[in-house]
Design an enzyme around this catalytic site. Sequence first.
Site: not given
Ligand code: PGA
Length: 249
Positions: A171, A95, A211, A97, A9, A165, A11
């Site tokens: 993140g 997601h 992560s 976010e 992803n 997630e 982003k």
């Molecule tokens: P990250 O993000 O690996 O940077 O923690 C995962 C995601 O949000 O899909």
Amino acid sequence: MRTPVIAGNWKLYKTSGEAKGLIEALLPLIKDVKGVEVIVAPVFTILHRVGELIGGSRVKLSAQNCFWEEEGAFTGEVSPGMLLDAGCSHVIIGHSERRQYFAETDETVNRKTKAAIAAGLKAIVCVGETLEEREEGVMNDVLTRQVTKGLDGLTSLQAVIIAYEPVWAIGTGKTATEAQAQEAHRLIRTVISQKFGVDSSDKVRILYGGSVKPDNVKGLMSQPDIDGALVGGASLKPESFAAIVNFGK
Ligand code: PGA
């Protein structure tokens, strides 16, 4: 036997030039990997370009979001059919976010999921609890609600991939432990089995996200209910994403 999925992803990162560098470096690093589905999810504006760059390779193309209407006066939105037209086979929906910053709800997740599947896309439906919810002890309720409402009205899960997630792990560098992730995945599979039957719950892939890095992917993937990873930060560099795709080596 569930084929593992490793999805990147991207982003809100990568211009077309940067994506070219990433894909060109990535493809040779993953060309020998067998039995893993690899997906990348760039921003809308470079979907078509990345589609050309991955060409006939094993890598599949996903968008990060879509709207539920096919067309109309909806300024700024992109429809599932348009994603298909841009070369996508997959779309990420719900997601955290998007839930956090763009008012995504279980209801919009459900409408988008149904529209994406009706258009012929595969939906990567994201669920996950916040730190607060985990600490209050309502994680199971939250995951059950997100899965049940998000997939409501579907008659088959053939075109669905779930991504678990935990919001507190995205993140932040904090990964869920293998046991924490396995516990949540098990719960999600049980909810799916109650709603869609054992056959569907045996077949549906549940990815872990939050992560994921080259050094923790192996342990996560060794868990019986973890079928892959949705990778944010570590998908932005060819070496780290390739190392995750190569988790079985
Ligand atoms: P990250 O993000 O690996 O940077 O923690 C995962 C995601 O949000 O899909």
